[in-house]
Design an enzyme around this catalytic site. Structure first.
Site, mmCIF file in Angstrom:
data_model
loop_
_atom_site.group_PDB
_atom_site.id
_atom_site.type_symbol
_atom_site.label_atom_id
_atom_site.label_comp_id
_atom_site.label_asym_id
_atom_site.label_seq_id
_atom_site.Cartn_x
_atom_site.Cartn_y
_atom_site.Cartn_z
ATOM 1 N N LYS A 1 0.846 -1.192 0.000
ATOM 2 C CA LYS A 1 0.000 0.000 0.000
ATOM 3 C C LYS A 1 0.874 1.231 0.000
ATOM 4 O O LYS A 1 1.996 1.203 0.510
ATOM 5 C CB LYS A 1 -0.874 0.016 1.262
ATOM 6 C CG LYS A 1 -2.092 0.911 1.143
ATOM 7 C CD LYS A 1 -3.190 0.178 0.429
ATOM 8 C CE LYS A 1 -4.486 0.922 0.416
ATOM 9 N NZ LYS A 1 -5.601 0.016 0.103
HETATM 10 N N1 GLU Z 1 -7.375 0.210 -3.077
HETATM 11 C C1 GLU Z 1 -8.143 -0.949 -3.363
HETATM 12 C C2 GLU Z 1 -8.205 -1.869 -2.159
HETATM 13 O O1 GLU Z 1 -8.002 -1.465 -1.046
HETATM 14 C C3 GLU Z 1 -7.689 -1.646 -4.639
HETATM 15 C C4 GLU Z 1 -6.313 -2.196 -4.648
HETATM 16 C C5 GLU Z 1 -5.851 -2.733 -6.005
HETATM 17 O O2 GLU Z 1 -6.652 -2.794 -6.923
HETATM 18 O O3 GLU Z 1 -4.679 -3.068 -6.097
HETATM 19 O O4 GLU Z 1 -8.540 -3.018 -2.269
#
Ligand code: GLU
Length: 440
Positions: A125
């Protein structure tokens, strides 16, 4: 009701629990759940130690020239929690609340999320501490490009693949793929990031995908609970990408959406909102109040916290972390909670909710549609072959439904709540992957 009284009496003060865990800290909340699952699974010390900490934490300070000529320095992060199951995958968040422990928790949740839906990724993240609404488009582009340049060694289609999250969207993804490609001899490398605009190699169905899995898992849970969608009400907290599509798709399934909210305020309308109309008119630069105050005379403004305590059948928290805590968990009246947001429930509130007999579709299952379609986007980019929206939705629905069933079965087999069951499914897979890769 009896159980409710008991939990009220037993209610510990919010914050540090008797165990010394700071439940206001999302990373500690994540660890508490991971450890509970690891205990049941009897994960050995080596795997437990490896998965308790992120593999890599990158912290950058990004000087950006603002429109008025001054320079502002922004704090940026990228955390890789685990690459045991594949390259790390996870969004980039632009928000003032971004801090190291939040990004670490969000990265670990991505590890468990990818594992529970069984897609070949680890978890990561990113985040930048900024007020994304206050930045001009040019400022946001300069900040994004500075961040992408600083992460050129971290990102990569087989290394770490970012995506949108709170405060970021397809435009931000477009700047990142462009900057990354420039740093790689101008070779266009679309698979380095997902959630891109369609014209740049994005996938059909990606924008609605997270809200869609909120809907599909909600309907699955309602079937288990023998609730009729056409006779049920739902309160949706948050009207960003997840909440807005979640509300729209639940409305299409016949649920009456009686409460919605965004960062400015919450609204309640016992006769139900017309989400389709709000959706068509709502502009993400505005807030829902600009629309509701003008067009819906039956709606009344309520406190943003009160939306969680309404007398509804389903509650869908789709905004931010830690909105359900020991302070308000015992006041929740919904029979079903579907977590569109990441980490909306503090770990010490889990037990209170469980004792009230409320079913929870945990975040790592309910909102996994987004990363699932991100996986399809990455596959399509690498194959150079693109799916129709129907193909994307069918494939995603299948994966999400299977994950829900596996978690539901686990919760029955081990006689635990859905959250712990989801961690059991995920932690078992990741720990096994760590084990298979051996020692060095
Ligand atoms: N931000 C989204 C989540 O928390 C998508 C993450 C992604 O598609 O890599 O799942």
């Amino acid at each position: 009701m009896c159980a409710k009284k008991k939990t009220e009496d037993a209610k510990p003060a919010a914050g540090k629990g008797a165990s010394g865990v700071d439940y206001n800290n999302p990373y500690e909340s994540m660890l508490a759940r991971f450890n509970a699952a690891a205990d049941i699974l009897k994960i050995n010390d080596r795997e437990r130690a490896i998965l308790s900490v992120p593999e890599k934490v990158v912290n950058v300070n990004l000087p950006v020239v603002m429109d008025d000529g001054t320079t502002q320095v922004f704090e940026g992060y990228r955390v890789i929690h685990s690459t045991a199951m594949g390259p790390s995958k996870g969004g980039i968040r632009y928000a003032m609340e971004v801090h190291a422990d939040e990004v670490k928790a969000l990265a670990a949740w991505m590890t468990w999320k990818c594992a529970v839906v069984n897609i070949p990724y680890g978890g990561g993240k990113g985040g930048i501490k900024c007020n994304s609404r206050a930045l001009s488009v040019d400022e946001k582009e300069r900040l994004t490009r500075a961040y992408a340049a600083s992460m050129s060694e971290v990102f990569g289609p087989d290394l770490d693949i970012p995506a949108p999250d709170m405060g970021t969207d397809g435009n931000v993804m477009a700047w990142i793929v462009d900057e990354y490609s420039k740093m790689n001899n101008n070779k266009y490398i679309p698979a380095v990031i997902t959630g891109k605009p369609l014209l740049l190699g994005g996938s059909k169905g990606r924008t609605a995908a997270t809200g869609r899995s909120v809907m599909t898992t909600c309907i699955q849970a309602m079937e288990k609970l023998k609730m009729d969608p056409k006779k049920s009400t739902v309160a949706v907290q948050g009207f960003g990408n997840v909440g807005s599509y979640g509300a729209l798709l639940l409305e299409e399934k016949g649920l009456k959406v009686v409460a919605i909210s965004d960062h400015k305020g919450a609204y309640y309308s016992p006769k139900g909102f017309n989400i389709k109309r709000i959706f068509e008119k709502y502009d993400l630069r505005n807030t829902i109040d600009t629309w509701i105050d003008k067009e819906d005379k039956d709606a009344k403004r309520i406190d943003n916290k009160a939306i969680l305590e309404l007398d509804v059948d389903v509650l869908a928290p789709c905004a931010i972390e830690n909105v359900i805590t020991t302070e308000n968990a015992h006041k929740i009246k919904a029979k079903l909670i579907v977590e569109g947001a990441n980490g909306p429930t503090a770990a010490d509130a889990d037990e209170i909710i469980h004792k009230q007999g409320i079913m929870v579709v945990p975040d790592i299952v309910a909102n996994a549609g987004g990363v699932t379609v991100s996986y399809f986007e990455w596959v399509q980019n690498r194959r150079g072959h693109y799916y129709t929206e129907e193909e994307v939705n069918d494939r995603a629905d299948r994966i999400i439904k299977e994950a829900f069933e596996a978690v539901y079965q686990m919760s029955k087999d081990k006689k635990v709540g859905m959250r712990l069951a989801a961690y059991l499914v995920a932690v078992q897979r990741v720990a096994e992957a760590v084990h298979l890769k051996g020692k060095y």
